[in-house]
Design an enzyme around this catalytic site. Structure first.
Site, PDB file in Angstrom:
ATOM      1  CD  GLU A  33      -1.018   0.595   3.708  1.00  0.00           C
ATOM      2  OE1 GLU A  33      -1.491   2.072   3.597  1.00  0.00           O
ATOM      3  OE2 GLU A  33      -1.315   0.029   4.563  1.00  0.00           O
TER       4      GLU A  33
ATOM      5  CE  LYS B   3      -6.446   7.153   5.994  1.00  0.00           C
ATOM      6  NZ  LYS B   3      -6.806   7.552   7.493  1.00  0.00           N
TER       7      LYS B   3
ATOM      8  CB  VAL C 251      -5.978  -1.570   4.539  1.00  0.00           C
ATOM      9  CG1 VAL C 251      -6.435  -3.146   4.457  1.00  0.00           C
ATOM     10  CG2 VAL C 251      -4.647  -1.690   5.240  1.00  0.00           C
TER      11      VAL C 251
ATOM     12  CG  ASP D 102     -13.005   6.412  13.684  1.00  0.00           C
ATOM     13  OD1 ASP D 102     -13.019   5.584  12.548  1.00  0.00           O
ATOM     14  OD2 ASP D 102     -12.030   7.213  13.699  1.00  0.00           O
TER      15      ASP D 102
ATOM     16  CB  SER E  79     -10.797   1.267   9.687  1.00  0.00           C
ATOM     17  OG  SER E  79     -10.201   1.390   8.406  1.00  0.00           O
ATOM     18  CB  ALA E  80     -13.465   1.780   4.899  1.00  0.00           C
ATOM     19  CG  ASP E  81      -8.527  -0.445   6.490  1.00  0.00           C
ATOM     20  OD1 ASP E  81      -8.719   0.000   5.345  1.00  0.00           O
ATOM     21  OD2 ASP E  81      -7.388  -0.296   7.034  1.00  0.00           O
TER      22      ASP E  81
ATOM     23  CE  LYS F 229       0.018   1.703  14.138  1.00  0.00           C
ATOM     24  NZ  LYS F 229      -0.966   1.356  13.049  1.00  0.00           N
TER      25      LYS F 229
END
Ligand code: PSU
Ligand code: MN
Length: 303
Positions: free
Chosen positions: A25, A86, A106, A138, A140-142, A159
């Protein structure tokens, strides 16, 4: 494959011949690490993939063209660039239509890798469910991408800036297999341990390759998380990182950072608070993941 994609000649040749390719990435380069360490890391990671017998394909969008495989000059451009978006899934059409430059997260990297026919992708860490979900919502779209796009993501887990138990719960709901590579514990990026059990464990690139084939040949589309612990000599102790993470989270809240800016902000602050120790760990674990990604790609190509 869409008309918006350009595959670098070396990558196209490898794919046509059924040779192993590993996607990488670009958000980690443009928004995840400072210059010049980001450039050095991007170059080293590509070399690590080659040293383990696969062809690297760093993915990004340049002037609206989706690039699978970057030239050395393009890699440098993404390491130094100032006006680089991003990109997650939602942003790809904007970058294409407006002819913008964008680094792929990602989720976006998975989409482009999938379209190019690349099944293995190595990175640092995946996005996840953020702490204080109740107030931020929140996620992540990952995670949603992992539910739908058939690419294996080799990472060092998620993390500790995130809520790791909730991230694992959500991945379970989405039907995404999470594998501890050579470990019973899901790794937490900077640290070998997260306090959370990895739902599944596999111990060799061949076993991972067989797992991926079983999933996809069965018709179960979607991604797989392969959690590879950070190298022990560069990993941090939980106590060494906890304070940095807590301070970064307080700062982010105070400054009302939200949306796509949260993760880059937290990463930058953690690097500052640990005086670069976290960056060293970050570089080592990305390289470690690239090596494993290449070994898995080689095992898959071998059948
Ligand atoms: N984790 C890292 N470094 C990174 C990222 C995650 O250790 O640079 C990037 C990846 O590109 C990941 C993205 O897909 O952050 C997630 O961003 P968000 O939390 O806004 O979904
Ligand atoms: Mn987010």
């Amino acid at each position: 494959m869409s008309d918006f994609i350009d595959i670098a000649p070396e990558v196209a040749a490898a794919l046509a011949a059924g040779k192993p390719v590993v996607a990488l990435e670009s958000t980690i380069i443009s928004h995840g690490m400072p210059y010049p360490q980001n450039l050095e890391t991007a170059q080293l990671v590509e070399q690590d993939v080659r040293d383990h017998g696969a062809v690297p394909a760093t993915i990004a969008v340049i002037a609206g063209r989706c690039k699978i495989g970057l030239s050395p000059a393009e890699l440098k451009y993404f390491a130094q660039g100032q006006d680089i978006l991003k990109l997650s899934r939602r942003d790809i059409p904007y970058a294409i239509a407006q002819k913008r430059d964008g680094a792929t997260t990602v989720s976006a990297t998975m989409i482009l890798a999938d379209q190019a026919g690349i099944r293995v992708f190595a990175t640092g860490g995946i996005g996840g469910v953020h702490r204080e979900l109740g107030t931020t919502f929140d996620i992540s779209a990952d995670l949603t991408e992992l539910a739908r796009t058939s690419v294996a993501v080799v990472c060092a887990g998620a993390k500790a800036i995130l809520d790791i138990p909730m991230t694992l719960e959500h991945l379970e709901t989405l039907g995404v297999p999470v594998i501890g590579y050579g470990t019973d514990e899901f790794p937490a990026f900077y640290t070998v341990k997260s306090g959370q059990k990895a739902p599944l464990r596999l111990d060799s690139p061949q076993d991972v390759a067989h797992f991926l084939k079983a999933k996809w040949e069965f018709g179960l589309a979607g991604g797989v998380v392969i959690g590879n612990p950070p190298p022990a000599d560069k990993a941090l102790a939980l106590e060494a990182i906890e304070h940095a993470i807590d301070s970064a989270l307080v700062e982010a809240k105070g400054l009302n950072i939200h949306g796509r800016d949260v993760t880059p902000f937290l990463l930058e602050r953690v690097t500052q608070h640990t005086k670069g120790k976290s960056l060293e760990a970050n570089i080592a674990l990305v390289r470690n993941n690239a090596c494993l990604g290449a070994q898995i790609a080689v095992a898959m190509a071998a059948g």
